[in-house]
Design an enzyme around this catalytic site. Structure first.
Site, PDB file in Angstrom:
ATOM      1  N   ARG A 170       1.003  -1.291   0.036  1.00 43.45           N
ATOM      2  CA  ARG A 170      -0.121  -0.561   0.458  1.00 43.45           C
ATOM      3  C   ARG A 170       0.914   1.005  -0.286  1.00 43.45           C
ATOM      4  O   ARG A 170       0.767   2.129  -0.860  1.00 43.45           O
ATOM      5  CB  ARG A 170      -1.166  -0.229   0.745  1.00 43.45           C
ATOM      6  CG  ARG A 170      -2.227  -0.572   0.951  1.00 43.45           C
ATOM      7  CD  ARG A 170      -2.470  -1.317   2.158  1.00 43.45           C
ATOM      8  NE  ARG A 170      -3.845  -2.518   1.281  1.00 43.45           N
ATOM      9  CZ  ARG A 170      -3.820  -3.588   1.480  1.00 43.45           C
ATOM     10  NH1 ARG A 170      -2.339  -4.009   1.069  1.00 43.45           N
ATOM     11  NH2 ARG A 170      -4.748  -4.458   0.266  1.00 43.45           N
ATOM     12  N   ARG A 264     -10.692 -10.253  -1.057  1.00 44.42           N
ATOM     13  CA  ARG A 264     -11.475 -10.352  -1.866  1.00 44.42           C
ATOM     14  C   ARG A 264     -11.853 -11.394  -2.601  1.00 44.42           C
ATOM     15  O   ARG A 264     -13.094 -12.124  -2.559  1.00 44.42           O
ATOM     16  CB  ARG A 264     -10.158  -9.884  -4.022  1.00 44.42           C
ATOM     17  CG  ARG A 264     -11.303  -9.666  -4.479  1.00 44.42           C
ATOM     18  CD  ARG A 264     -11.044  -9.759  -6.060  1.00 44.42           C
ATOM     19  NE  ARG A 264     -12.171  -9.374  -7.040  1.00 44.42           N
ATOM     20  CZ  ARG A 264     -11.675 -10.022  -8.370  1.00 44.42           C
ATOM     21  NH1 ARG A 264     -10.483  -9.751  -8.931  1.00 44.42           N
ATOM     22  NH2 ARG A 264     -12.723  -9.488  -9.947  1.00 44.42           N
ATOM     23  N   HIS A 335      -1.734  -8.108 -14.030  1.00 40.44           N
ATOM     24  CA  HIS A 335      -3.559  -9.063 -14.361  1.00 40.44           C
ATOM     25  C   HIS A 335      -4.362  -9.291 -15.328  1.00 40.44           C
ATOM     26  O   HIS A 335      -4.097  -8.794 -16.254  1.00 40.44           O
ATOM     27  CB  HIS A 335      -4.382  -7.094 -13.557  1.00 40.44           C
ATOM     28  CG  HIS A 335      -5.612  -7.805 -13.403  1.00 40.44           C
ATOM     29  ND1 HIS A 335      -5.704  -7.900 -11.752  1.00 40.44           N
ATOM     30  CD2 HIS A 335      -6.965  -7.957 -14.107  1.00 40.44           C
ATOM     31  CE1 HIS A 335      -6.647  -8.151 -12.212  1.00 40.44           C
ATOM     32  NE2 HIS A 335      -7.141  -8.190 -12.732  1.00 40.44           N
ATOM     33  N   ALA A 336      -4.490 -10.531 -16.059  1.00 42.15           N
ATOM     34  CA  ALA A 336      -5.206 -10.914 -16.136  1.00 42.15           C
ATOM     35  C   ALA A 336      -6.258 -10.276 -17.342  1.00 42.15           C
ATOM     36  O   ALA A 336      -7.359  -9.892 -16.707  1.00 42.15           O
ATOM     37  CB  ALA A 336      -5.911 -12.848 -16.020  1.00 42.15           C
ATOM     38  N   HIS A 365     -12.331 -18.750 -17.077  1.00 39.73           N
ATOM     39  CA  HIS A 365     -12.740 -17.419 -17.007  1.00 39.73           C
ATOM     40  C   HIS A 365     -12.099 -16.678 -18.153  1.00 39.73           C
ATOM     41  O   HIS A 365     -13.013 -15.523 -18.793  1.00 39.73           O
ATOM     42  CB  HIS A 365     -12.042 -16.247 -15.850  1.00 39.73           C
ATOM     43  CG  HIS A 365     -13.058 -14.991 -15.641  1.00 39.73           C
ATOM     44  ND1 HIS A 365     -13.868 -14.986 -14.700  1.00 39.73           N
ATOM     45  CD2 HIS A 365     -12.220 -14.209 -16.366  1.00 39.73           C
ATOM     46  CE1 HIS A 365     -13.877 -13.442 -14.785  1.00 39.73           C
ATOM     47  NE2 HIS A 365     -13.381 -12.993 -15.593  1.00 39.73           N
ATOM     48  N   GLU A 366     -10.717 -15.954 -18.485  1.00 39.51           N
ATOM     49  CA  GLU A 366     -10.237 -15.569 -19.335  1.00 39.51           C
ATOM     50  C   GLU A 366     -10.966 -15.515 -20.474  1.00 39.51           C
ATOM     51  O   GLU A 366     -11.750 -15.248 -21.852  1.00 39.51           O
ATOM     52  CB  GLU A 366      -8.985 -14.975 -19.542  1.00 39.51           C
ATOM     53  CG  GLU A 366      -8.307 -14.468 -18.182  1.00 39.51           C
ATOM     54  CD  GLU A 366      -8.940 -13.221 -17.732  1.00 39.51           C
ATOM     55  OE1 GLU A 366      -9.938 -12.334 -18.943  1.00 39.51           O
ATOM     56  OE2 GLU A 366      -9.192 -12.957 -16.849  1.00 39.51           O
ATOM     57  N   HIS A 369     -14.436 -13.955 -21.578  1.00 34.76           N
ATOM     58  CA  HIS A 369     -14.698 -13.128 -22.253  1.00 34.76           C
ATOM     59  C   HIS A 369     -14.446 -13.046 -23.720  1.00 34.76           C
ATOM     60  O   HIS A 369     -14.622 -12.915 -24.751  1.00 34.76           O
ATOM     61  CB  HIS A 369     -13.096 -12.137 -21.665  1.00 34.76           C
ATOM     62  CG  HIS A 369     -13.617 -12.049 -20.312  1.00 34.76           C
ATOM     63  ND1 HIS A 369     -14.532 -10.988 -19.602  1.00 34.76           N
ATOM     64  CD2 HIS A 369     -12.845 -11.740 -19.434  1.00 34.76           C
ATOM     65  CE1 HIS A 369     -15.068 -10.876 -18.456  1.00 34.76           C
ATOM     66  NE2 HIS A 369     -13.795 -11.360 -18.592  1.00 34.76           N
ATOM     67  N   GLU A 393     -18.729 -10.417 -16.967  1.00 31.83           N
ATOM     68  CA  GLU A 393     -17.692 -11.793 -16.262  1.00 31.83           C
ATOM     69  C   GLU A 393     -17.949 -12.720 -16.079  1.00 31.83           C
ATOM     70  O   GLU A 393     -17.698 -13.444 -15.232  1.00 31.83           O
ATOM     71  CB  GLU A 393     -17.723 -10.815 -15.059  1.00 31.83           C
ATOM     72  CG  GLU A 393     -17.640  -9.533 -15.456  1.00 31.83           C
ATOM     73  CD  GLU A 393     -15.490  -9.617 -15.717  1.00 31.83           C
ATOM     74  OE1 GLU A 393     -15.212 -11.064 -14.863  1.00 31.83           O
ATOM     75  OE2 GLU A 393     -15.489  -8.842 -15.897  1.00 31.83           O
ATOM     76  N   LYS A 471     -16.038  -0.747   4.922  1.00 31.17           N
ATOM     77  CA  LYS A 471     -15.293  -2.215   5.200  1.00 31.17           C
ATOM     78  C   LYS A 471     -16.064  -3.146   6.271  1.00 31.17           C
ATOM     79  O   LYS A 471     -16.695  -4.193   6.434  1.00 31.17           O
ATOM     80  CB  LYS A 471     -14.316  -2.387   5.384  1.00 31.17           C
ATOM     81  CG  LYS A 471     -13.505  -2.189   3.079  1.00 31.17           C
ATOM     82  CD  LYS A 471     -13.670  -2.794   2.812  1.00 31.17           C
ATOM     83  CE  LYS A 471     -11.939  -4.060   2.754  1.00 31.17           C
ATOM     84  NZ  LYS A 471     -12.037  -4.681   1.732  1.00 31.17           N
ATOM     85  N   HIS A 495      -8.888  -2.794 -10.429  1.00 34.53           N
ATOM     86  CA  HIS A 495      -9.315  -2.541 -10.668  1.00 34.53           C
ATOM     87  C   HIS A 495     -10.073  -0.970 -10.370  1.00 34.53           C
ATOM     88  O   HIS A 495     -10.376  -0.286 -11.169  1.00 34.53           O
ATOM     89  CB  HIS A 495     -10.711  -3.303 -10.412  1.00 34.53           C
ATOM     90  CG  HIS A 495     -10.813  -5.234 -10.678  1.00 34.53           C
ATOM     91  ND1 HIS A 495      -9.768  -5.359  -9.724  1.00 34.53           N
ATOM     92  CD2 HIS A 495     -10.386  -5.810 -11.300  1.00 34.53           C
ATOM     93  CE1 HIS A 495      -9.525  -6.998 -10.547  1.00 34.53           C
ATOM     94  NE2 HIS A 495     -10.720  -6.543 -11.237  1.00 34.53           N
ATOM     95  N   ARG A 504     -20.043  -5.532 -11.361  1.00 39.87           N
ATOM     96  CA  ARG A 504     -19.766  -6.329 -12.282  1.00 39.87           C
ATOM     97  C   ARG A 504     -19.860  -7.439 -11.755  1.00 39.87           C
ATOM     98  O   ARG A 504     -20.076  -8.836 -11.827  1.00 39.87           O
ATOM     99  CB  ARG A 504     -19.107  -5.886 -13.321  1.00 39.87           C
ATOM    100  CG  ARG A 504     -17.519  -6.354 -12.902  1.00 39.87           C
ATOM    101  CD  ARG A 504     -16.534  -5.688 -14.217  1.00 39.87           C
ATOM    102  NE  ARG A 504     -16.839  -4.284 -14.666  1.00 39.87           N
ATOM    103  CZ  ARG A 504     -16.146  -4.002 -15.352  1.00 39.87           C
ATOM    104  NH1 ARG A 504     -15.308  -4.466 -16.393  1.00 39.87           N
ATOM    105  NH2 ARG A 504     -16.078  -2.936 -16.294  1.00 39.87           N
ATOM    106  N   TYR A 505     -18.301  -7.855 -10.591  1.00 35.98           N
ATOM    107  CA  TYR A 505     -18.160  -8.752 -10.102  1.00 35.98           C
ATOM    108  C   TYR A 505     -18.788  -9.593  -9.134  1.00 35.98           C
ATOM    109  O   TYR A 505     -19.362 -11.031  -9.318  1.00 35.98           O
ATOM    110  CB  TYR A 505     -16.465  -8.903 -10.019  1.00 35.98           C
ATOM    111  CG  TYR A 505     -16.330  -8.401 -10.617  1.00 35.98           C
ATOM    112  CD1 TYR A 505     -15.261  -9.421 -11.586  1.00 35.98           C
ATOM    113  CD2 TYR A 505     -15.802  -7.334 -10.722  1.00 35.98           C
ATOM    114  CE1 TYR A 505     -14.662  -8.941 -12.458  1.00 35.98           C
ATOM    115  CE2 TYR A 505     -14.603  -7.107 -11.972  1.00 35.98           C
ATOM    116  CZ  TYR A 505     -13.767  -7.250 -12.454  1.00 35.98           C
ATOM    117  OH  TYR A 505     -13.177  -7.615 -13.152  1.00 35.98           O
TER     118      TYR A 505
HETATM  119 ZN   LIG Z   1     -13.225 -10.608 -16.246  1.00 37.26          ZN
END
Ligand SMILES: [Zn+2]
Ligand SMILES: *[C@@H]1O[C@H](CO)[C@@H](O)[C@H](O)[C@H]1NC(C)=O
Ligand SMILES: *[C@@H]1O[C@H](CO)[C@@H](O)[C@H](O)[C@H]1NC(C)=O
Ligand SMILES: *[C@@H]1O[C@H](CO)[C@@H](O)[C@H](O)[C@H]1NC(C)=O
Ligand SMILES: *[C@@H]1O[C@H](CO)[C@@H](O)[C@H](O)[C@H]1NC(C)=O
Length: 632
Positions: A170, A264, A335-336, A365-366, A369, A393, A471, A495, A504-505
């Site tokens: 961070r 996450r 990042h994928a 997953h990819e 897309h 997604e 949070k 993101h 979206r997720y």
């Molecule tokens: Zn995705």
């Protein structure tokens, strides 16, 4: 894991700038205009995506200069198209034509807004991509996020080591991004307003095309929350078993202990939370290594799955042009992501692939897309998108639901036997739940916070404070140490640093189960849903393809109807899938004396005092808190 890096504001549902008198009501003229737009937009977009790819896979100043140039050319083109479209009065045109007009172009911006925005986005992306953490006792030994830091956060059980990585990441990333994020919020809001939106959060939400979108998402949260609370309490007990007094059995969870850099997904907590450890392991990583799996083989396995459903094969250029492995000779964004180059044939994936089960599923997953992008490639450019971003997604995730089943892993030779009893089922469902239950409030808060920041509801001098309050209240997760306003911890994830919404997720995690149910029914596979593997079912594949082909040419409820026979995002199938786990978690938590929920005020620093907390401390009900957050 996203589908593309393109986020210029091409969407202008409401027109703010009155740049022309809308007098032209000639349909033939309108069609000519759209035809011309599409032919030229493909080229301008392609040039932009190529430059974007070249920069992201080779982060040099030179490549950034070219990206800036192509980005400005694209902005200029879309602004001209926007001005031109306002000559048309679309009253009475067919819906399909009106919809293209709605999406086409973006209002011209004042001054150097476009340049400053592109520079800000590039800089935030670069800071994120090159972020490193050096060892506490060896400052010369530094690691990037992938694979180094990810690996530590996935496997280490050393509280202090995890804390070091969490804090220093961070410092290296989100703290440095903060001043740029201020500029980003200001510019994005300005552009949103020029296009007739209240603010950028409003623009994001309207992309989901229903007036009740925000409320729908909150209603779904009410439905799934009991599952989350039970999982949270169970995981807290297991973390207590490992970290002892660092964990308060009635408190929220310290974020740095949750299996990745952000909490996450909690999937990597599986080894310390497994309900029935004596059952055969569901982690096929050892089998992959034993069988000498290569990265190429992983993509082939995934492609074979898509093929078994009768879906489209990858173009030969895919393997020539994709970046499937982390290069060692240059800096890249890892990042994928799956990329559409808008020429109808060039589709690529960028991923620093590791040889393990997690990445095998990420590849599905990819590839989901990529499949979507190929299926809608025939449509006009403004329709080459998901029905909404959650649909985009969800595609690969649906296939991953099947691919992750023990039945399927056995079928492709990665699991010796198919364990088939209640205990094994619970193991599997917990593994799935650590991902698809745990991630829901995480994603929700990421955007509840951003919506409130874009609307100005949270003042800049409280950005970080409010983030952690939300949070603590909604997710039941707190920072390991007190955080200040010199930090901006929400931007420590790809993101946020790279301008993608995350609702979206959240939505996709719900709708992928609706899709799975529809496809399993189509394939004639009986319940329970969690055992369904649609591998080799052409009818299921055809159903999916018919929906994918629509792209964004119709409002998403139409695509939902095509797939499921009804028009809403619903949590029913998600709940049915996790029901046996929910029952088990309830019993287990009662047995352990663990109460779902948490003292929202507890912080790790105060852990030594945990035994003496007053008995009156408050267990907040989440619904009351969400009400406050949104309507205060
Ligand atoms: Zn995705
Ligand atoms: C990276 O970009 C530079 C230009 O800045 C170029 O000279 C170099 O060949 C590129 N490297 C690769 C591997 O493409
Ligand atoms: C907009 O209209 C002008 C004037 O007719 C034309 O020169 C220009 O090419 C058009 N641009 C777009 C993107 O439609
Ligand atoms: C657009 O055309 C319709 C029908 O011809 C007309 O009623 C309407 O007033 C026009 N709108 C504008 C803004 O000129
Ligand atoms: C994997 O590679 C090792 C070392 O090269 C070899 O001994 C082994 O037989 C290979 N295993 C398989 C399943 O091909």
């Amino acid at each position: 894991m996203l589908w593309s890096a393109i986020l210029l504001p091409v969407l202008a549902v409401l027109s703010g700038a009155q740049t022309n008198t809308p007098t032209n009501n000639d349909l033939a003229d309108a069609r000519r205009f759209l035809g011309d737009y599409n032919a030229r937009a493909q080229e301008v977009w392609n040039a932009y995506v190529v430059a974007s790819w070249n920069y992201d896979t080779n982060l040099t100043d030179h490549n950034n200069d070219i990206l800036l140039e192509k980005s400005l050319a694209l902005t200029e083109f879309e602004a001209t198209a926007y001005v031109n479209k306002t000559k048309f009065n679309t009253t009475g045109f067919p819906d399909d034509i009106i919809r293209q007009f709605d999406f086409l172009g973006s209002a011209p911006s004042e001054g150097d807004t476009a340049r400053r925005l592109q520079e800000t986005l590039s800089e935030m992306g670069r800071i994120y991509a090159v972020g490193q953490v050096c060892d506490q006792d060896d400052p010369d030994n530094c690691r990037g996020l992938e694979p180094g830091l990810t690996e530590i956060m996935a496997t280490s059980r050393d509280y202090e080591e995890r804390l070091w990585v969490w804090l220093r990441w961070r410092d290296a990333v989100s703290k440095v991004i903060r001043p740029h994020y201020v500029t980003y919020v200001q510019l994005k809001n300005q552009i949103a307003r020029e296009n007739g939106y209240a603010d950028y959060g409003d623009q994001w939400r309207r992309k989901y095309e229903t007036d009740t979108f925000e409320q729908d998402m909150l209603d779904i949260w009410e439905e799934v929350k009991p599952f989350y609370l039970e999982l949270h309490a169970y995981v807290r007990r297991k973390l207590y078993d490992v970290y002892g007094e660092k964990i308060n059995l009635r408190g929220p969870l310290p974020e740095h202990l949750l299996g990745d850099m952000w909490g996450r997904f909690w999937t990597n907590l599986y080894s310390l939370t497994i309900p029935f450890p004596d059952k055969e392991s569901l982690d096929v990583t050892p089998a992959m290594l034993e069988q000498n799996y290569t990265i190429m083989r992983m993509y082939e396995v995934s492609e074979e799955f898509f093929g078994s459903l009768g879906l489209l094969p990858l173009p030969t250029t895919f393997f020539q042009r994709s970046m499937l492995q982390k290069p060692t000779d240059r800096e890249v964004a890892c990042h994928a992501t799956a990329w559409d180059f808008y020429d109808g044939q060039d589709f690529r994936i960028r991923m620093c692939t590791k040889i393990d089960m997690e990445d095998l599923l990420t590849i599905h997953h990819e590839m989901g897309h990529t499949q979507y992008q190929m299926q809608y490639a025939h449509l006009p450019l403004v329709f080459r998108d998901g029905a909404n971003d959650a649909f985009h997604e969800a595609v690969g995730e649906v296939l991953a639901l099947s691919a992750a089943t023990p039945q399927h892993l056995h079928a492709i030779g990665l699991l010796d036997t198919v364990p088939d009893d209640h205990d094994a089922d619970i193991n599997f469902l917990l593994l799935q739940g650590l991902n698809m239950i745990a991630t829901l409030p995480f994603s929700l808060v990421q955007d509840l916070w951003r919506w409130r920041v874009f609307s100005g509801d949270i003042p800049e001098n409280e950005w970080n404070k409010k983030y952690w309050e939300m949070k603590a209240e909604i997710v039941g997760v707190v920072p390991p140490e007190e955080r200040g306003e010199d930090q901006l911890d929400i931007t420590s994830i790809y993101h946020v640093a790279n301008d993608f919404d995350m609702i979206r997720y959240y939505a996709r995690t719900i709708i992928e189960f609706q899709f799975q149910k529809a496809m399993c029914d189509e394939a004639g596979i009986p319940d329970p849903l969690y055992k369904c593997d649609i591998y080799n079912s052409q009818p299921a594949g055809t159903k999916l393809a018919n929906m994918l082909k629509l792209g964004r040419s119709k409002p998403w409820p139409d695509a939902m109807q095509e797939m499921t026979g009804q028009r809403k995002m619903l949590a029913d199938s998600w709940k049915a899938y996790f029901q046996p786990l929910y029952v088990w978690l309830q019993e287990k938590n009662r047995e352990n004396g663990d109460e779902p929920g948490w003292d929202v005020n507890w912080r790790p620093d105060a852990s030594s005092a945990s035994a003496t907390l007053p008995a009156t401390f408050l267990f907040l009900t989440l619904s009351s808190v969400i009400g406050l957050l949104l309507f205060a």
